[in-house]
Structure formats: structure tokens, C-alpha cells
Scaffold this active site. Structure first.
Site, PDB file in Angstrom:
ATOM      1  N   GLU A  97       0.854  -1.192   0.000  1.00 14.21           N
ATOM      2  CA  GLU A  97       0.000   0.000   0.000  1.00 14.21           C
ATOM      3  C   GLU A  97       0.888   1.240   0.000  1.00 14.21           C
ATOM      4  O   GLU A  97       1.766   1.375   0.839  1.00 14.21           O
ATOM      5  CB  GLU A  97      -0.928  -0.004   1.222  1.00 14.21           C
ATOM      6  CG  GLU A  97      -1.644   1.295   1.502  1.00 14.21           C
ATOM      7  CD  GLU A  97      -2.464   1.841   0.322  1.00 14.21           C
ATOM      8  OE1 GLU A  97      -3.243   1.090  -0.287  1.00 14.21           O
ATOM      9  OE2 GLU A  97      -2.292   3.041   0.009  1.00 14.21           O
ATOM     10  N   ARG A 136     -17.427   4.342   4.670  1.00 16.03           N
ATOM     11  CA  ARG A 136     -16.381   3.529   4.031  1.00 16.03           C
ATOM     12  C   ARG A 136     -15.465   2.849   5.036  1.00 16.03           C
ATOM     13  O   ARG A 136     -15.030   1.718   4.832  1.00 16.03           O
ATOM     14  CB  ARG A 136     -15.520   4.408   3.126  1.00 16.03           C
ATOM     15  CG  ARG A 136     -16.099   4.573   1.786  1.00 16.03           C
ATOM     16  CD  ARG A 136     -15.453   5.682   1.039  1.00 16.03           C
ATOM     17  NE  ARG A 136     -16.202   5.838  -0.187  1.00 16.03           N
ATOM     18  CZ  ARG A 136     -15.931   5.202  -1.306  1.00 16.03           C
ATOM     19  NH1 ARG A 136     -14.879   4.420  -1.388  1.00 16.03           N
ATOM     20  NH2 ARG A 136     -16.689   5.355  -2.357  1.00 16.03           N
ATOM     21  N   TYR A 157     -28.192   9.722   2.348  1.00 16.58           N
ATOM     22  CA  TYR A 157     -28.601   8.541   3.119  1.00 16.58           C
ATOM     23  C   TYR A 157     -27.842   8.519   4.438  1.00 16.58           C
ATOM     24  O   TYR A 157     -26.781   9.122   4.553  1.00 16.58           O
ATOM     25  CB  TYR A 157     -28.371   7.246   2.328  1.00 16.58           C
ATOM     26  CG  TYR A 157     -27.019   7.083   1.683  1.00 16.58           C
ATOM     27  CD1 TYR A 157     -25.914   6.630   2.399  1.00 16.58           C
ATOM     28  CD2 TYR A 157     -26.838   7.369   0.331  1.00 16.58           C
ATOM     29  CE1 TYR A 157     -24.675   6.460   1.789  1.00 16.58           C
ATOM     30  CE2 TYR A 157     -25.602   7.201  -0.285  1.00 16.58           C
ATOM     31  CZ  TYR A 157     -24.522   6.749   0.442  1.00 16.58           C
ATOM     32  OH  TYR A 157     -23.303   6.584  -0.157  1.00 16.58           O
TER      33      TYR A 157
END
Ligand SMILES: Cc1cc2nc3c(=O)[nH]c(=O)nc-3n(C[C@H](O)[C@H](O)[C@H](O)COP(=O)(O)OP(=O)(O)OC[C@H]3O[C@@H](n4cnc5c(N)ncnc54)[C@H](O)[C@@H]3O)c2cc1C
Length: 394
Positions: A31, A105, A214
Site C-alpha cells: 500500500e 467507508r 442517506y
């Protein structure tokens, strides 16, 4: 046991690591950031995404912080008229076997990360930006920008929409900006008046723009996004934007979305991009997955769900694979994912132009098409996408 190298530790990369480790392989995830994390706000997960999460073993953990919504609503942003509402409550859940939910997320990335951290055979390497790879008949070697090398039996490029692995593998030029700017923010739910709170994904469609909102984070925040077809060509990702700028770009709203938009603070801006579907995203021991393989606009709310499906299929096809079979197995993975993922890429584009942004006569034609649809009609329409295509029980 194979040794897989995964470029990218986002939702797709971690899901891939988990899928491969669950099938007995060793995985090194590279990463580029100094921390494994997700930026951004809310994400919708359809039953196909939950099905994949269950197969990866993290479905229950993601559900803990997910908000299971009752409806997906499409309203006219100028008049407030309700155009179509798809119930996603009990009947929908019974039909598709899983809920339709919205999450922050980090509440999707977090459980994937924790599951990887608990597996000894998954090595999570931070601050490792992949620069290039080489491969021969037996091995793949990946070099990072700081000169480290990592060698394995295969490489999965899960390095997102601006994938370095894809650039080397396919060399297929720049992304296609779709000309839409998206402004996003999160509003603490206590600031949202009770009468404006709904357990739903609500989309207000205007001529050339839309607003969607939402609840996320177990209902503690409202995810708010406003999208404008402004012909933007410069790719932008997460640039801070003034509240006044956002308000000035959406002047003619019905009072309800107008009130919601005024609640926003700390806006950030993106200019969205995608690509056309491609026939090939694998060469020998190197393949792509998630946004690296099939970057799509967010209008079908499926990019992450498709990445999760990719991961499950990768795990399945590589189960018990000897090193000599990697090339064939990766070709099989691509073959089983290409058509569906490409279809979703095109659907996402079409939803933006034909469902969310039409004006005048085109909008009236859309409304006339949507109004007579029954709950069953709507469920039939999404069935190919929301039903469970991958893994056991498919
Ligand atoms: C506004 C918006 C709303 C969305 N809403 C939804 C939704 O409701 N539902 C849904 O399913 N999807 C949604 N999506 C799509 C979803 O966010 C993506 O499809 C998903 O995040 C793709 O995951 P990924 O792991 O493939 O890529 P990414 O999430 O981009 O992860 C890539 C990772 O690779 C790392 N990386 C990049 N380059 C390198 C390198 N060279 N070396 C090492 N590491 C590298 C990055 O730092 C990152 O961690 C939305 C997208 C947007 C933009």
C-alpha cells in the site's frame, strides 16, 4: 501454497488478500500510503456485495455498523414529486437473501483490514508504492518507488482507478472524465431536522444535476452528495470546497433538498472518471481487479461491490492451484468476471445520463417510463445485478 503480491490496500486489495489467504495462500499487500485507511464518506452495498462479504467471512462485522435502508427513492428536485420508490425491506431481502445497506467507508474497510491483520500469512506493507513489475515463466517481481523488490507467484493490481499496474499491463491511455463534479460531505444526524430523516437512499433528480443522501455510521451521520454535469475535464479527487460555492451551483432546488444542502459543511469535490470495458486485463501472472480492472462511475453504486465479487472469484479460481497453473487460473478469473463487470461500467454511465440528469422532454419520458413500475417490476430490473453471482450458492 502460492505467494501472491497485491498492489493496493483499499477495499479491493484487502478483500483479495482475504480471499487468497482463506484459500491457503500467502499474500503480501503493498500500500503506497503510510496507513491502511479509506477516505471519503458513504457507500451503498447491495445484496451481491453482502454475499461476497459473507463468503470472505466479514459480512457480520460489516452489518454491525451498516444501516439497512427500507427504500431507494427517486424524486424530482425541482418540484419534489416522487418519481419512483423501490422498497428494499422484507420482500426484497427475502428475494435476494441479503439487505441493501449503506455504510461509512471505514466501516467496510475496517473489518477487511482487521480480518487481514489476524491472518499470519497476510503481510501488510505500508508506504510501499508500486512502480513497476517484471515477470518470467515462474515468478513476478514488483519494484516500489523506493527501490524495494518483492517476488511472488502472481501479482494482482488492486491499485485503483489510477492503477500503475494497469498502465504497464495495458498502456491504454488516460481515464475518461465524464464531465461531472461531485461535492460530498457528512452531516451529524443531530443537525438534521427529524422531518427530513428517512431510512432510505434518496436521490433528487434535476436537469443536469442531482442530489443524493442517506444515513451512515449506524445512523449517526447523513451522507450528502451533490453532482453537477458541468463539463469538468480536470480530474479532481477530494479537493476542499467552500460551502457558498456548493450552494451557488444548485440554485433552483425544491425546499427539502435545498434545506439539506444548506446543512453541509466541510465539502470536498471530485471530478469523476471511468473507462470503457476492455477484453483483456490479465497477462500471464499479472491481473487486475476492482477499479484498476473496470473503473466505473458511481451511479450504479456498484464499484466496491464488483471489487468484492472479483476478490471472491480470485480466491475460488486459485484454490489449490499449483504454481504452474497460475496463468490458466488467472485467465479463468478474467473470463468469469469480464462480461458482468463491463456491463455494470456501462450501466453506471447510462444511469447518470438517462435516469438522474435528463431535462425537458427527456425527463418527461423518463417519468412516464418509471411511474407505472410496480415493486416486483423494480426488483426484476435489478435482479441480474443484486442477486448473488459468485461463490457457493450462486
Ligand atoms: C463518489 C463515489 C461514490 C461511490 N459509491 C459507491 C457505492 O455506493 N457502492 C459501491 O459499491 N461503490 C461505490 N463507489 C466505488 C468504490 O468507491 C470503488 O469502486 C472502490 O473503492 C474500488 O476499490 P479498489 O480497492 O479497487 O480501489 P481504491 O479504493 O481506489 O483502492 C486503491 C488502493 O491502492 C492504493 N494505491 C494506489 N496506487 C498504488 C501503488 N502504485 N502502489 C501501491 N498502492 C497503491 C491506494 O492508496 C488505495 O489504498 C463510489 C465511488 C465514488 C467516487
Amino acid at each position: 501454497m502460492l505467494h501472491a503480491i497485491v498492489a493496493g490496500g483499499g477495499i479491493g486489495g484487502l478483500a483479495t488478500a482475504l480471499a487468497l489467504a482463506n484459500n491457503g495462500h500467502r499474500v503480501t499487500v503493498l500500500e503506497r500510503q503510510d496507513v491502511f485507511t479509506e477516505v471519503g464518506a458513504g457507500i451503498q452495498i447491495a445484496p451481491n456485495g453482502f454475499h461476497a462479504l459473507n463468503l470472505l467471512g466479514v459480512g457480520a462485522a460489516v452489518r454491525e455498523r451498516a444501516v439497512l435502508v427500507d427504500e431507494l427513492r427517486l424524486l424530482d428536485a425541482l418540484t419534489g414529486e416522487r418519481l419512483v420508490v423501490m422498497p428494499v425491506g422484507e420482500r426484497y431481502r427475502a428475494r435476494f437473501g441479503e439487505p441493501y445497506a449503506v455504510v461509512h467507508r471505514r466501516d467496510l474497510h475496517g473489518p477487511l483490514l482487521r480480518a487481514c491483520q489476524n491472518i499470519a500469512d497476510v503481510d501488510l506493507v505500508k508506504g510501499a508504492a508500486v512502480r513497476e513489475f517484471t515477470q518470467d515463466a515462474d515468478r513476478v517481481t514488483v519494484t516500489t518507488t523506493d527501490g524495494r523488490t518483492f517476488t511472488g507467484d502472481l501479482l494482482v493490481g488492486a491499485d485503483g482507478i489510477r492503477s500503475t499496474v494497469r498502465a504497464q499491463l495495458l498502456d491504454d491511455g488516460p481515464l475518461r472524465p465524464c464531465g461531472h463534479t461531485i461535492y460530498r460531505t457528512l452531516v451529524p444526524m443531530e443537525r438534521v431536522p427529524q422531518r427530513l430523516r428517512r431510512n432510505a437512499v434518496t436521490l433528487w433528480a434535476g436537469p443536469g444535476w442531482h442530489i443524493v443522501h442517506y444515513p451512515v455510521a449506524g445512523g449517526e451521520q447523513l451522507n450528502l452528495a451533490a453532482v453537477l454535469d458541468d463539463g469538468a475535464t480536470e480530474a479532481v479527487a477530494g479537493r476542499p470546497t467552500a460551502h457558498e460555492t456548493v450552494l451557488s451551483r444548485f440554485p433552483d432546488l425544491d425546499p427539502t433538498p435545498g434545506e439539506l444542502l444548506r446543512l453541509g459543511e466541510d465539502w470536498r469535490e471530485w471530478v469523476l472518471c471511468d473507462r470503457d470495458p476492455v477484453d483483456v486485463w490479465t497477462r500471464d501472472r499479472v491481473t487486475l481487479m476492482g477499479d484498476a480492472a473496470h473503473p466505473m462511475l458511481q451511479y450504479a453504486a456498484q464499484g466496491a461491490c464488483q471489487a468484492l465479487e472479483d476478490a471472491v472469484v480470485l480466491g475460488d479460481v486459485l484454490a489449490n492451484a499449483p504454481a504452474g497453473d497460475v496463468t490458466d487460473r488467472l485467465a479463468k478469473y478474467e473470463e468469469s468476471r469480464r462480461e458482468r463487470a463491463g456491463r455494470v461500467q456501462l450501466l453506471a454511465r447510462e444511469m447518470g445520463t438517462e435516469l438522474y440528469h435528463p431535462a425537458g422532454e427527456q425527463a418527461r419520458a423518463r417519468d412516464a417510463m418509471l411511474r407505472p413500475l410496480t415493486e416486483d417490476d423494480l426488483h426484476d430490473k435489478v435482479s441480474w445485478l443484486h442477486a448473488t453471482p459468485v461463490g457457493a450458492g450462486a
